[in-house]
Design an enzyme around this catalytic site. Structure first.
Site, PDB file in Angstrom:
ATOM      1  N   ALA A 156       0.827  -1.212   0.000  1.00  0.00           N
ATOM      2  CA  ALA A 156       0.000   0.000   0.000  1.00  0.00           C
ATOM      3  C   ALA A 156       0.858   1.258   0.000  1.00  0.00           C
ATOM      4  O   ALA A 156       1.770   1.401   0.808  1.00  0.00           O
ATOM      5  CB  ALA A 156      -0.925   0.007   1.213  1.00  0.00           C
ATOM      6  N   TYR A 184       7.412  11.685  -3.856  1.00  0.00           N
ATOM      7  CA  TYR A 184       7.111  10.243  -3.809  1.00  0.00           C
ATOM      8  C   TYR A 184       8.327   9.454  -3.363  1.00  0.00           C
ATOM      9  O   TYR A 184       8.265   8.668  -2.411  1.00  0.00           O
ATOM     10  CB  TYR A 184       6.641   9.752  -5.192  1.00  0.00           C
ATOM     11  CG  TYR A 184       6.695   8.244  -5.339  1.00  0.00           C
ATOM     12  CD1 TYR A 184       5.834   7.419  -4.630  1.00  0.00           C
ATOM     13  CD2 TYR A 184       7.643   7.635  -6.186  1.00  0.00           C
ATOM     14  CE1 TYR A 184       5.902   6.030  -4.744  1.00  0.00           C
ATOM     15  CE2 TYR A 184       7.716   6.253  -6.303  1.00  0.00           C
ATOM     16  CZ  TYR A 184       6.848   5.457  -5.578  1.00  0.00           C
ATOM     17  OH  TYR A 184       6.916   4.085  -5.693  1.00  0.00           O
ATOM     18  N   SER A 185       9.463   9.648  -4.057  1.00  0.00           N
ATOM     19  CA  SER A 185      10.618   8.801  -3.732  1.00  0.00           C
ATOM     20  C   SER A 185      11.171   9.127  -2.350  1.00  0.00           C
ATOM     21  O   SER A 185      11.671   8.232  -1.651  1.00  0.00           O
ATOM     22  CB  SER A 185      11.700   8.889  -4.810  1.00  0.00           C
ATOM     23  OG  SER A 185      12.091  10.209  -5.052  1.00  0.00           O
ATOM     24  N   ALA A 186      11.044  10.395  -1.931  1.00  0.00           N
ATOM     25  CA  ALA A 186      11.504  10.742  -0.574  1.00  0.00           C
ATOM     26  C   ALA A 186      10.649  10.022   0.467  1.00  0.00           C
ATOM     27  O   ALA A 186      11.164   9.530   1.490  1.00  0.00           O
ATOM     28  CB  ALA A 186      11.442  12.255  -0.370  1.00  0.00           C
ATOM     29  N   SER A 187       9.339   9.933   0.198  1.00  0.00           N
ATOM     30  CA  SER A 187       8.468   9.254   1.177  1.00  0.00           C
ATOM     31  C   SER A 187       8.738   7.747   1.187  1.00  0.00           C
ATOM     32  O   SER A 187       8.696   7.114   2.238  1.00  0.00           O
ATOM     33  CB  SER A 187       6.994   9.559   0.888  1.00  0.00           C
ATOM     34  OG  SER A 187       6.579   8.956  -0.331  1.00  0.00           O
ATOM     35  N   LYS A 188       9.045   7.177   0.016  1.00  0.00           N
ATOM     36  CA  LYS A 188       9.380   5.751  -0.013  1.00  0.00           C
ATOM     37  C   LYS A 188      10.741   5.520   0.667  1.00  0.00           C
ATOM     38  O   LYS A 188      10.922   4.527   1.380  1.00  0.00           O
ATOM     39  CB  LYS A 188       9.422   5.229  -1.462  1.00  0.00           C
ATOM     40  CG  LYS A 188       8.082   5.136  -2.150  1.00  0.00           C
ATOM     41  CD  LYS A 188       7.111   4.143  -1.512  1.00  0.00           C
ATOM     42  CE  LYS A 188       7.499   2.701  -1.717  1.00  0.00           C
ATOM     43  NZ  LYS A 188       6.437   1.772  -1.220  1.00  0.00           N
ATOM     44  N   THR A 207      10.965   0.804  -4.092  1.00  0.00           N
ATOM     45  CA  THR A 207      11.200   1.205  -5.474  1.00  0.00           C
ATOM     46  C   THR A 207      12.660   1.570  -5.716  1.00  0.00           C
ATOM     47  O   THR A 207      13.370   1.983  -4.786  1.00  0.00           O
ATOM     48  CB  THR A 207      10.305   2.427  -5.790  1.00  0.00           C
ATOM     49  OG1 THR A 207      10.699   2.985  -7.035  1.00  0.00           O
ATOM     50  CG2 THR A 207      10.434   3.525  -4.729  1.00  0.00           C
ATOM     51  N   ASP A 208      13.074   1.488  -6.989  1.00  0.00           N
ATOM     52  CA  ASP A 208      14.436   1.917  -7.334  1.00  0.00           C
ATOM     53  C   ASP A 208      14.592   3.436  -7.252  1.00  0.00           C
ATOM     54  O   ASP A 208      15.713   3.951  -7.239  1.00  0.00           O
ATOM     55  CB  ASP A 208      14.821   1.408  -8.737  1.00  0.00           C
ATOM     56  CG  ASP A 208      13.900   1.877  -9.861  1.00  0.00           C
ATOM     57  OD1 ASP A 208      12.920   2.607  -9.592  1.00  0.00           O
ATOM     58  OD2 ASP A 208      14.158   1.502 -11.028  1.00  0.00           O
ATOM     59  N   GLU A 209      13.459   4.162  -7.215  1.00  0.00           N
ATOM     60  CA  GLU A 209      13.549   5.635  -7.239  1.00  0.00           C
ATOM     61  C   GLU A 209      14.229   6.208  -6.008  1.00  0.00           C
ATOM     62  O   GLU A 209      14.654   7.358  -6.013  1.00  0.00           O
ATOM     63  CB  GLU A 209      12.152   6.255  -7.390  1.00  0.00           C
ATOM     64  CG  GLU A 209      11.480   5.820  -8.664  1.00  0.00           C
ATOM     65  CD  GLU A 209      10.388   6.765  -9.144  1.00  0.00           C
ATOM     66  OE1 GLU A 209      10.256   7.875  -8.590  1.00  0.00           O
ATOM     67  OE2 GLU A 209       9.679   6.385 -10.085  1.00  0.00           O
ATOM     68  N   LEU A 231       2.803   5.872 -17.557  1.00  0.00           N
ATOM     69  CA  LEU A 231       3.195   6.016 -18.965  1.00  0.00           C
ATOM     70  C   LEU A 231       2.546   4.987 -19.906  1.00  0.00           C
ATOM     71  O   LEU A 231       1.860   5.373 -20.864  1.00  0.00           O
ATOM     72  CB  LEU A 231       4.731   5.938 -19.103  1.00  0.00           C
ATOM     73  CG  LEU A 231       5.225   6.052 -20.545  1.00  0.00           C
ATOM     74  CD1 LEU A 231       5.112   7.481 -21.055  1.00  0.00           C
ATOM     75  CD2 LEU A 231       6.668   5.573 -20.676  1.00  0.00           C
ATOM     76  N   HIS A 250      12.611  15.906 -12.915  1.00  0.00           N
ATOM     77  CA  HIS A 250      12.503  14.598 -13.579  1.00  0.00           C
ATOM     78  C   HIS A 250      13.821  13.820 -13.515  1.00  0.00           C
ATOM     79  O   HIS A 250      14.837  14.252 -14.057  1.00  0.00           O
ATOM     80  CB  HIS A 250      12.129  14.842 -15.038  1.00  0.00           C
ATOM     81  CG  HIS A 250      11.531  13.677 -15.732  1.00  0.00           C
ATOM     82  ND1 HIS A 250      10.947  13.782 -16.969  1.00  0.00           N
ATOM     83  CD2 HIS A 250      11.421  12.377 -15.383  1.00  0.00           C
ATOM     84  CE1 HIS A 250      10.494  12.602 -17.348  1.00  0.00           C
ATOM     85  NE2 HIS A 250      10.784  11.730 -16.399  1.00  0.00           N
ATOM     86  N   PRO A 267       1.377  12.328 -24.667  1.00  0.00           N
ATOM     87  CA  PRO A 267       2.223  13.393 -24.108  1.00  0.00           C
ATOM     88  C   PRO A 267       3.590  12.894 -23.630  1.00  0.00           C
ATOM     89  O   PRO A 267       3.696  12.176 -22.653  1.00  0.00           O
ATOM     90  CB  PRO A 267       1.394  13.887 -22.906  1.00  0.00           C
ATOM     91  CG  PRO A 267       0.544  12.725 -22.512  1.00  0.00           C
ATOM     92  CD  PRO A 267       0.339  11.872 -23.722  1.00  0.00           C
TER      93      PRO A 267
END
Ligand code: NAD
Ligand code: DAU
Length: 356
Positions: free
Chosen positions: A81, A159-163, A133-135, A199, A294, A214
């Site tokens: 989650a 997002y990646s900081a929170s993960k 995640t890899d991020e 994407l 990005h 886009p």
């Protein structure tokens, strides 16, 4: 025996539940809040299946989590989650901090209390698996080697900081309290039930609807793509044989620039569902304003899980992406169902100012 999973109505979680119950008869308790990304339609095939218990609830709700642990006595928790979409985290980071950090904290505390009261075999066998995640490793330069498990954390988006924060909590709960955890950091997934804000499903849905495709910035950002059921098999391997306290990077050695992904989708759609006017879907490509901050490139070094657990992906990108396009063509009703009013509001919010 039973496992408790969180986020099992989302993209990867629902694929995991479906796969799990195809592979074994061990019951699954599925705790999901059903945010915009959660969809019980993904689990329709399990209606009436006594092995699957769905509970609508929030991982931040300690009483709810405690109640499930007491009632079902799972041998493992698999924690999917999360708020998962980078663009949404840029527009509204608060919910990402709440679910991804506070929610993981709540779950860890509930798991610690539950595991602390177990004894003997049950206590020794218990696992908390955290899906990450890899991020969290940040962005690679063109010639950098792929991320290993010892890469420095350098998250760049809310997002990646929170993960990353959630990964640190999981690590600390092991080192400080001895909670038997494992963590996986996986690259970009694709496949059935992928929400059409991401994407690959967005491009398929937009192409078929005659809308622009886009491409953020120059389209040369690189992601490392893995078919979703290969991520599920990696998590099963870690649950079965992973070493407590260890981190496993999961990926399919499949780096590709975004624009190449889009051209692959276009080729498949031109073949499988050609436009009525005979033109290629390539005509719909539209370069739009870039994502702020990005990340340029992600790539996973998956040698540890391959070497230690014997895991290998079953799909190549060619087989996985064809299956994916075929699934979306056969399941356009699923796509229509998730394209609610809230979904359209999101598209306006994210794309109106980009010039798409
Ligand atoms: P998703 O957004 O499709 O699904 C998330 C699920 O979590 C939804 O069903 C949602 O309802 C549920 N949820 C959200 N907040 C909740 C809360 N507070 N309480 C209970 N349930 C809640 O996400 P996904 O793409 O399936 O990703 C699942 C996990 O895998 C995430 O932790 C993500 O960070 C990680 N991950 C995703 C990818 C990817 O490519 N999608 C790659 C690597 C890791
Ligand atoms: O790397 C793993 C991560 O992959 C997961 O942790 C995330 O939960 C998941 O959402 C995914 O993050 P990305 O940001 O890489 O995925 P997304 O599908 O949003 O974007 C993939 C690439 O495509 C990225 O470089 C941005 C670009 N893009 C995306 C969209 C939605 C576009 O060019 N146009 C678009 O409209």
């Amino acid at each position: 025996m039973t496992i408790l999973i969180t986020g099992g109505a989302g993209f990867i979680g629902s694929n995991f539940v479906l796969d799990w119950l195809r592979e074994s008869d061990e019951p699954v308790v599925n705790l999901d809040k059903l945010t915009y990304a959660g969809n019980l339609g993904n689990l329709r095939g399990l209606e009436g299946d006594a092995r699957h218990t769905f509970v609508q609830g929030d991982i931040c709700d300690r009483a709810c989590v405690d109640g499930l642990l007491t009632a079902h006595r799972p041998r493992a928790i698999v924690h999917f989650a999360a708020e998962s979409h980078v663009d949404r985290s840029i527009h509204g980071p608060g919910e990402f901090l709440r679910t991804n950090i506070d929610g993981t904290f709540t779950l860890l505390e509930a798991a610690r209390a539950y595991w602390g009261a177990l004894e003997g075999e049950e206590k020794a066998a218990f696992r908390f698996h955290h899906v990450s995640t890899d991020e969290v490793y940040g962005s690679l330069a063109p010639d950098d080697p792929p991320f290993t498990e010892t890469n420095t954390y350098a998250p760049n988006s809310p997002y990646s900081a929170s993960k990353a924060a959630s990964d640190h909590l999981v690590r600390a709960w092991h080192h400080t309290y001895g909670l038997p955890v494992t963590t996986s950091n996986c690259s970009n997934n694709y496949g059935p039930y992928h929400f059409p804000e991401k994407l690959i499903p967005l491009m398929i849905a937009n192409a078929l609807a005659g809308k622009p495709l886009p491409i953020y910035g120059d389209g040369q950002q690189i992601r490392d793509w893995l078919y979703v059921t290969d991520h599920c098999s990696a998590i099963r391997a870690i649950l079965a044989d992973g070493k407590v306290g260890e981190v496993y990077n999961v990926g399919g050695w499949n780096e590709m620039p975004n624009i190449e992904i889009v051209h692959t989708l276009i080729r498949l759609l031109d073949e499988l569902s050609p436009r009525a006017d005979g033109a290629s879907y390539a005509e719909q490509i539209a370069y739009v304003a870039d994502r702020p901050g990005h990340d340029r490139r992600y790539a996973i070094d998956a040698r540890k899980i391959e070497r230690e657990l014997g895991w290998r992906p079953a799909e190549t990108f060619q087989t996985g992406i064809r299956k994916t396009v075929e699934w979306y063509l056969a399941n356009q009703a699923w796509v229509r169902d998730v394209q609610s009013g809230a979904y359209r509001e999101w598209l306006d919010r994210n794309y109106a100012h980009r010039g798409a």
